[in-house]
Design a protein around this motif. Structure first.
Motif, PDB file in Angstrom:
ATOM      1  N   ALA A  52       0.816  -1.305   0.082  1.00 57.68           N
ATOM      2  CA  ALA A  52      -0.025   0.042  -0.155  1.00 57.68           C
ATOM      3  C   ALA A  52       1.040   1.458  -0.070  1.00 57.68           C
ATOM      4  O   ALA A  52       0.491   2.195  -0.770  1.00 57.68           O
ATOM      5  N   GLU A  53       1.902   1.240   1.005  1.00 63.16           N
ATOM      6  CA  GLU A  53       3.088   2.577   0.916  1.00 63.16           C
ATOM      7  C   GLU A  53       3.452   2.714  -0.709  1.00 63.16           C
ATOM      8  O   GLU A  53       3.654   3.592  -1.004  1.00 63.16           O
ATOM      9  N   MET A  54       4.056   1.442  -1.177  1.00 60.30           N
ATOM     10  CA  MET A  54       4.478   1.496  -2.481  1.00 60.30           C
ATOM     11  C   MET A  54       3.578   2.013  -3.584  1.00 60.30           C
ATOM     12  O   MET A  54       4.014   2.711  -4.444  1.00 60.30           O
ATOM     13  N   GLU A  55       2.307   1.647  -3.493  1.00 61.04           N
ATOM     14  CA  GLU A  55       1.330   2.005  -4.381  1.00 61.04           C
ATOM     15  C   GLU A  55       1.093   3.582  -4.322  1.00 61.04           C
ATOM     16  O   GLU A  55       0.960   4.309  -5.179  1.00 61.04           O
ATOM     17  N   THR A  56       1.191   4.106  -3.078  1.00 64.85           N
ATOM     18  CA  THR A  56       1.043   5.722  -2.954  1.00 64.85           C
ATOM     19  C   THR A  56       2.020   6.265  -3.462  1.00 64.85           C
ATOM     20  O   THR A  56       1.755   7.381  -4.218  1.00 64.85           O
ATOM     21  N   THR A  95       6.083  -6.110 -10.936  1.00 62.92           N
ATOM     22  CA  THR A  95       7.429  -5.793 -10.314  1.00 62.92           C
ATOM     23  C   THR A  95       7.696  -6.677  -9.229  1.00 62.92           C
ATOM     24  O   THR A  95       8.795  -7.396  -9.238  1.00 62.92           O
ATOM     25  N   LEU A  96       6.871  -6.848  -8.333  1.00 66.36           N
ATOM     26  CA  LEU A  96       6.882  -7.640  -7.302  1.00 66.36           C
ATOM     27  C   LEU A  96       7.274  -9.205  -7.653  1.00 66.36           C
ATOM     28  O   LEU A  96       8.066  -9.888  -7.139  1.00 66.36           O
ATOM     29  N   GLU A  97       6.476  -9.522  -8.486  1.00 67.15           N
ATOM     30  CA  GLU A  97       6.607 -10.970  -9.142  1.00 67.15           C
ATOM     31  C   GLU A  97       7.965 -11.060  -9.888  1.00 67.15           C
ATOM     32  O   GLU A  97       8.485 -12.137  -9.588  1.00 67.15           O
ATOM     33  N   PHE A  98       8.290 -10.139 -10.473  1.00 63.94           N
ATOM     34  CA  PHE A  98       9.738 -10.196 -11.076  1.00 63.94           C
ATOM     35  C   PHE A  98      10.965 -10.428 -10.015  1.00 63.94           C
ATOM     36  O   PHE A  98      11.691 -11.354  -9.991  1.00 63.94           O
ATOM     37  N   THR A 121       8.925  -0.869 -17.389  1.00 60.91           N
ATOM     38  CA  THR A 121       7.913  -0.754 -16.351  1.00 60.91           C
ATOM     39  C   THR A 121       8.900  -1.326 -15.105  1.00 60.91           C
ATOM     40  O   THR A 121       8.860  -0.194 -13.859  1.00 60.91           O
ATOM     41  N   VAL A 122       9.577  -2.347 -15.018  1.00 66.79           N
ATOM     42  CA  VAL A 122      10.176  -2.570 -13.772  1.00 66.79           C
ATOM     43  C   VAL A 122      11.563  -1.446 -13.299  1.00 66.79           C
ATOM     44  O   VAL A 122      11.586  -1.208 -12.214  1.00 66.79           O
ATOM     45  N   GLU A 123      12.084  -1.183 -14.510  1.00 67.55           N
ATOM     46  CA  GLU A 123      12.944  -0.081 -14.204  1.00 67.55           C
ATOM     47  C   GLU A 123      12.178   1.269 -13.337  1.00 67.55           C
ATOM     48  O   GLU A 123      12.870   1.852 -12.557  1.00 67.55           O
ATOM     49  N   ARG A 124      11.092   1.640 -14.179  1.00 67.92           N
ATOM     50  CA  ARG A 124      10.647   2.916 -13.420  1.00 67.92           C
ATOM     51  C   ARG A 124       9.958   2.648 -12.297  1.00 67.92           C
ATOM     52  O   ARG A 124      10.144   3.540 -11.439  1.00 67.92           O
ATOM     53  N   VAL A 125       9.553   1.370 -11.911  1.00 70.22           N
ATOM     54  CA  VAL A 125       9.038   1.257 -10.547  1.00 70.22           C
ATOM     55  C   VAL A 125      10.214   1.223  -9.732  1.00 70.22           C
ATOM     56  O   VAL A 125      10.191   1.865  -8.549  1.00 70.22           O
ATOM     57  N   GLU A 126      11.193   0.626  -9.906  1.00 70.33           N
ATOM     58  CA  GLU A 126      12.332   0.289  -9.017  1.00 70.33           C
ATOM     59  C   GLU A 126      12.872   1.882  -8.945  1.00 70.33           C
ATOM     60  O   GLU A 126      13.335   2.376  -7.688  1.00 70.33           O
ATOM     61  N   ALA A 127      13.102   2.742  -9.918  1.00 68.96           N
ATOM     62  CA  ALA A 127      13.485   3.999  -9.757  1.00 68.96           C
ATOM     63  C   ALA A 127      12.585   4.913  -8.942  1.00 68.96           C
ATOM     64  O   ALA A 127      13.200   5.715  -8.172  1.00 68.96           O
ATOM     65  N   ALA A 128      11.623   4.776  -9.275  1.00 67.85           N
ATOM     66  CA  ALA A 128      10.444   5.612  -8.250  1.00 67.85           C
ATOM     67  C   ALA A 128      10.556   5.174  -6.783  1.00 67.85           C
ATOM     68  O   ALA A 128      10.721   6.182  -5.668  1.00 67.85           O
ATOM     69  N   PHE A 182      11.831   3.162   1.071  1.00 65.80           N
ATOM     70  CA  PHE A 182      12.284   1.694   0.626  1.00 65.80           C
ATOM     71  C   PHE A 182      13.862   1.358   0.413  1.00 65.80           C
ATOM     72  O   PHE A 182      14.059   0.227  -0.105  1.00 65.80           O
ATOM     73  N   GLN A 183      14.793   2.172   1.148  1.00 60.76           N
ATOM     74  CA  GLN A 183      16.304   2.071   0.735  1.00 60.76           C
ATOM     75  C   GLN A 183      16.462   1.128   1.826  1.00 60.76           C
ATOM     76  O   GLN A 183      15.923   1.043   3.080  1.00 60.76           O
ATOM     77  N   MET A 184      17.748   0.526   1.616  1.00 58.21           N
ATOM     78  CA  MET A 184      18.274  -0.546   2.512  1.00 58.21           C
ATOM     79  C   MET A 184      19.162   0.511   3.273  1.00 58.21           C
ATOM     80  O   MET A 184      19.755   1.649   3.010  1.00 58.21           O
ATOM     81  N   PRO A 185      19.309   0.017   4.709  1.00 55.89           N
ATOM     82  CA  PRO A 185      20.122   1.078   5.553  1.00 55.89           C
ATOM     83  C   PRO A 185      21.548   1.124   4.912  1.00 55.89           C
ATOM     84  O   PRO A 185      22.176   0.093   4.019  1.00 55.89           O
ATOM     85  N   ARG A 186      22.338   2.122   4.903  1.00 59.45           N
ATOM     86  CA  ARG A 186      23.662   2.158   4.507  1.00 59.45           C
ATOM     87  C   ARG A 186      24.676   1.240   5.097  1.00 59.45           C
ATOM     88  O   ARG A 186      24.435   0.603   6.155  1.00 59.45           O
TER      89      ARG A 186
END
Length: 147
Positions: A29-33, A60-63, A87-94, A101-105
């Protein structure tokens, strides 16, 4: 077909949903917003997307979950494999650009895992084992040299 897949996935219970997509329903739901906000900021020129935002996210989640080829995903979703890739690239970039949704540094992981270990190395001298010279060999061990 595509909408059936989306509605079936959204109707799953929490455990099945997590097993199918790899994330919890609240995270989706957060990703969709985030993706919906990205769509609102875009100018609306050109051809409209073949899939809705929710369908793009689920694809994208299925991929990510199954690492299927773009051709197989395209066949299932009714989109060309190049469209799946874009589509997968655009979703990842967004999602990365949103910083939610970034991993900790790397530094966070390094600070959390400070483990000291001591290694002792023995560097004493040990004589090499070589064959002993014996008088039985005499000159037989040398090359015959003609004077």
């Amino acid at each position: 077909m595509e909408r059936d897949r989306l509605t079936r996935t959204l109707k799953m219970n929490r455990k099945q949903f997590r097993r199918r997509t790899g994330v919890h329903p609240e995270t989706v739901a957060e990703m969709e917003t985030v993706l919906a906000q990205r769509e609102e900021r875009k100018k609306k020129s050109g051809r409209p997307a073949a899939l809705s935002v929710a369908e793009q996210l689920l694809m994208t989640l299925e991929f990510w979950r199954e690492y299927r080829t773009f051709a197989h995903l395209g066949d299932d979703w009714g989109v060309h494999d190049d469209g799946v890739h874009r589509t997968v690239e655009r979703v990842e970039a967004a999602l990365i650009a949103s910083a939610r949704f970034q991993m900790p540094r790397k530094r966070v992981f390094q600070e959390a895992q400070l483990v000291y270990s001591i290694v002792a190395v023995d560097a004493s001298e040990v004589p090499c084992e070589r064959p002993k010279k014996s008088s039985a060999l005499g000159t037989a061990g040398r090359k015959n040299v003609i004077p």
